[in-house]
Design a protein around this motif. Structure first.
Motif, short mmCIF file in Angstrom:
data_model
loop_
_atom_site.label_atom_id
_atom_site.label_comp_id
_atom_site.label_asym_id
_atom_site.label_seq_id
_atom_site.Cartn_x
_atom_site.Cartn_y
_atom_site.Cartn_z
N SER A 146 -62.26 44.41 -21.13
CA SER A 146 -62.32 43.13 -20.42
C SER A 146 -61.82 41.99 -21.31
N THR A 147 -61.25 40.98 -20.65
CA THR A 147 -60.75 39.81 -21.36
C THR A 147 -61.91 38.89 -21.70
N PRO A 148 -62.02 38.42 -22.95
CA PRO A 148 -63.10 37.50 -23.28
C PRO A 148 -62.96 36.20 -22.50
N PRO A 149 -64.08 35.55 -22.18
CA PRO A 149 -63.99 34.30 -21.41
C PRO A 149 -63.30 33.20 -22.20
N ILE A 150 -62.67 32.31 -21.47
CA ILE A 150 -62.06 31.13 -22.07
C ILE A 150 -63.17 30.22 -22.59
N ARG A 151 -62.94 29.63 -23.77
CA ARG A 151 -63.88 28.66 -24.35
C ARG A 151 -63.18 27.31 -24.45
N ILE A 152 -63.83 26.28 -23.92
CA ILE A 152 -63.29 24.93 -23.97
C ILE A 152 -64.30 24.02 -24.68
N LEU A 153 -63.81 23.27 -25.67
CA LEU A 153 -64.64 22.30 -26.39
C LEU A 153 -64.29 20.91 -25.86
N LEU A 154 -65.27 20.22 -25.30
CA LEU A 154 -65.08 18.89 -24.72
C LEU A 154 -65.71 17.86 -25.65
N LEU A 155 -64.89 16.96 -26.18
CA LEU A 155 -65.37 15.93 -27.10
C LEU A 155 -65.55 14.61 -26.37
N SER A 156 -66.75 14.08 -26.41
CA SER A 156 -67.07 12.80 -25.77
C SER A 156 -67.12 11.70 -26.82
N GLY A 157 -66.15 10.78 -26.75
CA GLY A 157 -66.02 9.74 -27.78
C GLY A 157 -66.61 8.40 -27.41
N GLY A 188 -65.89 30.59 -14.80
CA GLY A 188 -66.27 31.55 -15.82
C GLY A 188 -65.98 31.11 -17.24
N VAL A 189 -65.63 29.84 -17.42
CA VAL A 189 -65.31 29.30 -18.73
C VAL A 189 -66.61 28.96 -19.48
N ILE A 190 -66.63 29.19 -20.78
CA ILE A 190 -67.71 28.70 -21.64
C ILE A 190 -67.31 27.30 -22.06
N ALA A 191 -67.93 26.30 -21.47
CA ALA A 191 -67.58 24.89 -21.70
C ALA A 191 -68.70 24.23 -22.49
N HIS A 192 -68.35 23.75 -23.68
CA HIS A 192 -69.34 23.11 -24.56
C HIS A 192 -68.98 21.64 -24.74
N ILE A 193 -69.90 20.74 -24.37
CA ILE A 193 -69.70 19.30 -24.57
C ILE A 193 -70.30 18.90 -25.90
N TRP A 194 -69.48 18.28 -26.74
CA TRP A 194 -69.96 17.71 -28.01
C TRP A 194 -70.00 16.20 -27.82
N LEU A 247 -68.93 21.94 -35.78
CA LEU A 247 -67.75 21.45 -35.07
C LEU A 247 -66.53 22.30 -35.40
N ALA A 248 -66.33 22.59 -36.67
CA ALA A 248 -65.19 23.40 -37.10
C ALA A 248 -65.26 24.81 -36.49
N GLN A 249 -66.45 25.38 -36.47
CA GLN A 249 -66.62 26.71 -35.87
C GLN A 249 -66.32 26.66 -34.38
N SER A 250 -66.79 25.61 -33.70
CA SER A 250 -66.53 25.45 -32.26
C SER A 250 -65.03 25.29 -32.00
N ALA A 251 -64.35 24.54 -32.87
CA ALA A 251 -62.90 24.35 -32.72
C ALA A 251 -62.16 25.66 -32.98
N ASP A 252 -62.59 26.43 -33.96
CA ASP A 252 -61.97 27.73 -34.24
C ASP A 252 -62.06 28.64 -33.02
N GLN A 253 -63.21 28.66 -32.37
CA GLN A 253 -63.47 29.56 -31.25
C GLN A 253 -62.85 29.06 -29.94
N ASP A 276 -60.46 27.93 -26.98
CA ASP A 276 -59.12 28.22 -26.46
C ASP A 276 -58.44 26.94 -26.00
N GLY A 277 -59.21 25.88 -25.81
CA GLY A 277 -58.66 24.61 -25.36
C GLY A 277 -59.67 23.50 -25.59
N PHE A 278 -59.19 22.27 -25.40
CA PHE A 278 -60.00 21.09 -25.70
C PHE A 278 -59.86 20.04 -24.60
#
Length: 194
Positions: A2-13, A36-42, A71-77, A79-81
């Motif tokens: 199976s394809t791993p889910p897409i991960r998106i890091l959302l930065l709120s400035g 099905g995206v793993i969406a993380h809001i920072w 933050l660096a670990q989240s950015a490494d993982q 797939d998009g921002f």
């Protein structure tokens, strides 16, 4: 396999609470999670970062701050921002720039970035244009849809902003779809170069 889910890091400035910027990201994260995206809001207001230390520029994971490491670990993982900012002095916020300055181009190379800005009047274009230049310098790919909102696009309910503009809701749907499509395509490109 199976394809791993897409991960998106959302930065709120945003430096405000409640925040229209944060409300937009919550709406977008909901749409992404429906796909099905793993969406993380920072939220940089609640999880502030120290001033960047250039000693760690090439290796932000080694920074002494655990928040910068995370933050660096989240950015490494990721797939998009999504980079979302209010308009401050006709530009994007300093706390968003501060966060980006903690990261390295390798964490953005061949990854999509969606741009969102909010202002009292519809003058958010320059902030998105400036962020586009930053994204290009980091080897990221800015997706076609950008969103620029103003105060009239929101209502205040129980001390929280809610989106009331059907036009912006449609743009958020389009942005979510583009972000997922670009994330899959660019992930394949990155994997083909490994």
């Amino acid at each position: 396999m199976s394809t791993p889910p897409i991960r998106i890091l959302l930065l709120s400035g945003s430096l405000r609470n409640p925040s229209q910027t944060q409300a937009l990201l919550q709406n977008l994260a909901f749409l992404l999670r429906e796909q099905g995206v793993i969406a993380h809001i920072w939220d940089l207001y609640h999880k502030a970062l120290p001033t960047p230390n250039l000693v760690y520029y090439r290796h932000p994971q080694a920074h002494e701050s655990t928040d910068v490491q995370l933050l660096a670990q989240s950015a490494d993982q990721a797939d998009g921002f999504v980079w979302s900012t209010p308009i401050y002095h006709n530009s994007f916020s300093g706390i968003l720039k501060n966060a980006l300055d903690h990261l390295h181009a390798d964490q953005f190379r061949h990854k999509p970035v969606a741009l969102i800005s909010h202002g009292r009047e519809r003058i958010g274009g320059p902030a998105c244009d400036q962020l586009r230049i930053v994204a290009q310098s980091l080897m990221a790919t800015v997706i076609p849809t950008q969103i620029i909102t103003l105060d009239a696009d929101f209502g205040l309910y129980q001390n929280n902003y809610i989106l009331i503009s059907s036009r912006i809701e449609k743009l958020l749907i389009r942005m979510a779809n583009e972000l997922v499509d670009y994330s899959f395509l660019l992930r394949q490109l990155r994997e083909s170069h490994l």
